[in-house]
Design an enzyme around this catalytic site. Structure first.
Site: not given
Ligand code: GUN
Length: 300
Positions: A57, A101, A124
């Site tokens: 990311k 995350q 998100d």
């Molecule tokens: N963990 C797995 N997928 C995601 C996501 O799309 N966003 C976040 N913040 N954590 C995750």
């Protein structure tokens, strides 16, 4: 077995195109507010898969000409400390998006942390305000993986109106928001899950079949209607002794070898939905920056 016939949906290629398409908007924001869109990423603990996701990311955010600010906290961090960091980022005018995350360590309440994020910075799309906006057809920030699935489906099939979409999995991150997005496209939506009776009977009626359960190769060819479009959201690590001791490979929730003999379109794992999730995160960061700062951009 009959030879493969499904066409691959190339998520890697589409995500690269999507990221390229953001560049003019990123430049516009830079010109008008004097800095690029900026994403803060918080990682708590040492989970291996999460570290890989966060690294990707951050790398891709910067490659697109945006700024990312990484906060790595130990797995001993208490909830209060994390909430206080979220609050600091909420109040920092130079931060447009905040991503915590998941999963978080067990002693931290995920729900409390997500609800503490300013909904305007919630890239998100997990905050109840954004979930509510999505459910009621108002503009807001949308979860990245469902948005990635939708963009791939639109690109592959065009108009989704009247198609029957069956989603396997009812998570807040994928299944439920994707159901809302597809309803807004005038698809008919069925969501099936672990308690659904005779899942196969329902999935085999789907024009669009989306698997988002996190169970390796669960969806077999008998679950799929001939000619369906199959979107595999699962990313599962399975051991791969053929690659050497301790090695693993990634597989989806769909048995790709079987499914590709019957589906018309299918996403591979890796290289399908995965790269789209990151591209949509960058897109949401651009949208969040533009909304907060009142900058006109090309993304609708
Ligand atoms: N963990 C797995 N997928 C995601 C996501 O799309 N966003 C976040 N913040 N954590 C995750």
């Amino acid at each position: 077995m009959t030879p493969n016939k499904a066409k691959l949906i190339d998520g890697k290629h589409f995500s690269n195109q999507l990221i390229r398409s953001l560049i003019p908007d990123i430049k516009t924001i830079l010109k008008i507010i004097g800095r690029p869109p900026t994403l803060a990423v918080i990682l708590v603990g040492e989970d291996g898969a999460s570290q890989v996701y966060v690294r990707n990311k951050v790398k891709q955010t910067e490659a697109a000409g945006m700024v990312s600010v990484e906060h790595r906290l130990s797995d001993q961090t208490d909830e209060e400390t994390l909430l206080s960091l979220v609050e600091t980022l909420n109040n920092d005018d130079d931060i447009d998006g905040i991503l915590v995350q998941l999963p978080l360590p067990k002693h931290i309440n995920e729900h409390s942390v997500i609800q503490a994020i300013n909904p305007d910075k919630d890239v998100d799309g997990f905050h109840v305000i954004n979930a509510g906006k999505l459910a009621t057809g108002q503009k807001g920030l949308v979860p990245c993986t469902p948005l990635g699935c939708l963009l791939l489906l639109r690109d592959t099939l065009g108009d989704l109106s009247g198609l029957h979409a069956v989603i396997i999995g009812r998570s807040n991150i994928v299944g439920k928001p994707l159901g809302q997005l597809l309803l807004a496209e005038n698809a008919s939506v069925t969501i099936v899950h672990s308690k659904t009776k005779n899942i196969e009977k329902l999935t085999s009626q789907a024009d669009i079949l989306i698997a988002a359960v996190g169970r390796s190769e669960m969806v077999k060819s008998s679950w799929i209607k001939p000619g369906a479009c199959v979107i595999d959201v699962g990313i599962n690590r399975i051991t791969a002794p053929e690659k050497g001791d301790g090695k693993y490979r990634l597989v989806g929730d769909v048995d790709f070898a079987e499914a590709s003999t019957i589906a018309h379109f299918i996403t591979p794992v890796p290289g399908g939905v995965g790269p789209m999730t990151i591209a949509c995160l960058l897109r949401s960061t651009v949208v969040a920056a533009a909304m907060r700062k009142g900058v006109e951009i090309s993304i609708k």
